[in-house]
Design a protein around this motif. Structure first.
Motif, mmCIF file in Angstrom:
data_model
loop_
_atom_site.group_PDB
_atom_site.id
_atom_site.type_symbol
_atom_site.label_atom_id
_atom_site.label_comp_id
_atom_site.label_asym_id
_atom_site.label_seq_id
_atom_site.Cartn_x
_atom_site.Cartn_y
_atom_site.Cartn_z
ATOM 1 N N ASN A 124 2.192 -3.443 2.154
ATOM 2 C CA ASN A 124 2.852 -4.016 1.626
ATOM 3 C C ASN A 124 2.106 -3.900 0.247
ATOM 4 O OD1 ASN A 124 5.088 -5.165 2.288
ATOM 5 N ND2 ASN A 124 4.193 -6.390 2.588
ATOM 6 N N ASN A 139 2.080 -1.326 -2.819
ATOM 7 C CA ASN A 139 2.163 -2.197 -4.216
ATOM 8 C C ASN A 139 1.138 -0.445 -4.911
ATOM 9 O OD1 ASN A 139 3.536 -4.116 -4.336
ATOM 10 N ND2 ASN A 139 1.520 -5.347 -3.219
ATOM 11 N N THR A 154 2.963 2.113 -6.392
ATOM 12 C CA THR A 154 3.797 2.096 -7.416
ATOM 13 C C THR A 154 2.834 2.199 -8.535
ATOM 14 O OG1 THR A 154 5.348 -0.006 -6.101
ATOM 15 C CG2 THR A 154 4.647 0.559 -8.631
#
Length: 638
Positions: free
Chosen positions: A573, A577, A580
């Motif tokens: 995760n 992030n 992104t």
């Protein structure tokens, strides 16, 4: 193979498209794209001669055209094999004739007679024709294609009446692929296929020697199958010899050049008009003014391809915060008669999870979704958490809209006192503006029905979204909007989908359904494939689904593994992030670079431009170092 010239189709005095001209050659695999209602399915119906149009269509001699329609009719009482064998009409007729001749030959003894000689002659001719048509291979070919499309051998002798519309569509597709047509017209062939069957169909179509025109909203399928793209937009077509993704880049480049050429032309026209106004008042310059006016009359104005930029405006908001546990299930079991779908499944879904349900059709994905919303009975125990409110989009939701009611009536019936005043605004954001709200559900296209069903979903409060194949029939632009809305959704998402491109980067875990059990993979659909070093989900599903041993020793080992998986999930995760952020920052820097290249003086004069530009570059370097560090942790963990 086919020449189309000046084709126009009108409905109620309005042109759906006009003056369309293109040529279809052997080996062309065309992706026919455009927004819902642009006329894609209509164009296929015109090419198949299902509906009439103005203009001309010239087919080569003896060209055979096969058309996979969205709406099909089946004769009841046939088995799957019997229905599939309808693809071989001439072969089946010859079989009957051969059977009749062989019966006669077995009973007759007048070997020297003219009648007996004629039977032998007919037998020889029919046998040669039978062999030429593939009569000795068609049964094996049929079984191979049916299995490629997801049917099991034990299904072959079952009646088609017992199968859903989606499975019947597969039978129709199998018949079409078996017919050896010269031109294939396919209207959304992947809508009722699971990922495994889509991959099989991709490989089949890539080896197809004829011409293909297909309507699809699956970007990955279009890229893998097509070598040419025709877009219908605002009544016109744009034809490029590129698959979808390359078409988008090329179309953008061409439009940019058109805009620049148009700008230069407008500047030139303005200059000439200025000279005309200046010279025409002077007698000595009148002839020059006349000459310039003639030049202007001959100028062909450059037109820029028009884009249909209408798009949905979707936002999913949570009704209230739920507890930490969304759903917890133990020993979940579901049977349909003798068919066992799920068996002793344990389930734990936590708040803000983003989960994809993946697997072959019939493995229990939609079944589990229906169990969670209380739509069907089951064995075992399933408990929803505190304050959980589920918004559910069923796979056939759009098909269950009342056909005689208008779009507005359907929404008003589902609305409450608190949101009834917002119904028209909501419909507008889903592209139902003006007179479109007065359309009856029965005349809506598949994509329009899906949009309406999604809009209707927003009338109810929810903090958990369970969406079962929400992208069926949606055009690519609408799918992109829906994907971004789901990315921004702050609640819990459970997504049943066969669309690989849609799933990419949207979920943080994948539940693989196979052989009555479920296995969790901590990552998105790409991670699911990457971990097993495979090229398609068929191998993934065969090699990754494992039943959990309930014995105490193995249960303890399983719990240790689960704890490790939780740590790995956190790392992934975190990695997602950072990726992104990197992607967003790279886009900003690329935009700045383009601005500098196009107009350096103006951009460089902006206050603190280069300081901000340098800061972005530094942050990007820092993020890349951070990404490498996390990636290394993930690699060491594995």
């Amino acid at each position: 193979m086919l020449n189309v010239h000046n084709l126009t189709v009108s409905f109620m005095g309005t042109d759906l498209f006009s003056g369309i001209t293109f040529k279809l050659n052997k080996g062309d695999r065309i992706g026919l794209i455009g927004k819902n209602g642009a006329g894609k399915s209509t164009l296929l119906k015109v090419l198949s001669k299902d509906i009439e149009s103005s203009g001309t269509m010239a087919f080569d001699k003896d060209v055979r055209v096969g058309f996979l329609r969205q709406d099909i009719d089946f004769v009841e009482g046939r088995t799957i094999l019997e229905e599939a064998y309808q693809a071989f009409e001439e072969i089946k007729e010859i079989e009957l004739k051969l059977e009749k001749i062989n019966k006669q030959l077995a009973t007759r003894t007048d070997y020297e007679s003219e009648g007996y000689s004629e039977l032998i002659h007919d037998l020889t001719d029919l046998t040669e024709r039978y062999e030429l048509l593939g009569g000795y291979n068609y049964q094996g070919d049929t079984e191979k294609i049916l299995q490629g499309l997801g049917f099991q051998r034990e299904d072959f002798d079952k009646l088609t009446d017992t199968f859903s519309g989606g499975w019947r569509m597969r039978i129709e597709l199998a018949k079409l692929l078996l017919q050896n047509n010269d031109i294939l017209l396919l209207d959304e062939p992947t809508n009722h296929l699971d990922i495994e069957s889509i991959i099989w169909l991709e490989n089949f179509l890539k080896g197809y020697s004829g011409a293909i025109v297909l309507v699809s909203h699956d970007k990955m399928f279009l890229d893998n199958v097509t070598n040419r793209t025709i877009e219908i937009s605002l009544g016109q077509i744009y034809d490029y010899k590129k698959p979808y993704s390359q078409f988008l880049l090329l179309r953008a480049e061409i439009k940019e050049k058109q805009l620049q050429a148009q700008k230069n032309q407008e500047k030139e026209i303005k200059q000439k008009q200025h000279l005309i106004n200046k010279f025409k008042a002077k007698a000595s310059k009148a002839s020059m003014a006349q000459s310039l006016m003639k030049q202007l009359d001959k100028v062909e104005l450059i037109e820029v391809d028009q884009d249909d930029n209408q798009a949905m405006n979707v936002r999913f908001s949570i009704s209230k915060d739920p507890g930490k546990i969304i759903a917890e299930g133990t020993n979940l079991t579901k049977n349909y008669g003798e068919k066992h779908v799920l068996e002793n499944v344990d389930l734990l879904i936590e708040r803000n999870s983003k989960i994809a349900f993946v697997g072959q059709n019939g493995q229990g994905k939609s079944t589990l979704a229906k169990m969670m919303v209380g739509e069907i009975p089951f064995e075992g125990h399933l408990k929803l958490g505190h304050n959980v409110e589920i918004g559910y989009f069923a796979q056939n939701q759009s098909e269950e809209l009342p056909p005689e009611k208008t779009v507005l009536e359907i929404m008003e019936d589902a609305a409450s006192d608190t949101n009834r005043m917002r119904v028209r605004d909501m419909l507008g954001s889903f592209l139902f503006g003006g007179e479109a709200v007065d359309k009856k559900a029965k005349v809506l296209s598949g994509g329009e029905r899906n949009r309406l069903a999604l809009c209707k979903l927003l009338l109810q409060p929810f903090n958990v979204l369970i969406l079962d194949e929400p992208t069926n029939h949606l055009d690519i632009a609408s799918k992109n909007v829906l994907k971004e809305a789901l990315r921004s959704f702050n609640g819990t998402l459970i997504l049943v989908s066969h669309d690989r491109d849609f799933l990419q980067g949207l979920t943080s875990s994948v539940y693989g359904f196979k052989d009555k059990v479920i296995k969790e993979y901590l990552g998105d659909i790409d991670y699911f494939l990457e971990q097993h070093k495979i090229e398609n989900l068929r191998e993934a599903e065969k090699r990754t689904v494992v039943k959990v041993d309930k014995t105490s020793d193995k249960k303890e080992a399983y719990e240790m593994t689960r704890e490790q998986e939780k740590q790995l999930k956190k790392l992934r995760n975190k990695l997602s992030n950072v990726e992104t952020e990197v992607s967003d920052l790279e886009s900003e820097i690329e935009k700045n670079d383009l601005e500098l290249a196009q107009n350096y003086d103006e951009v460089s004069a902006r206050p603190n431009f280069f300081e901000k530009y340098k800061a972005k570059k530094s942050k990007l370097d820092s993020l890349m170092e951070q990404w490498e560090k996390i990636e290394e942790e993930v690699s060491n963990f594995l």
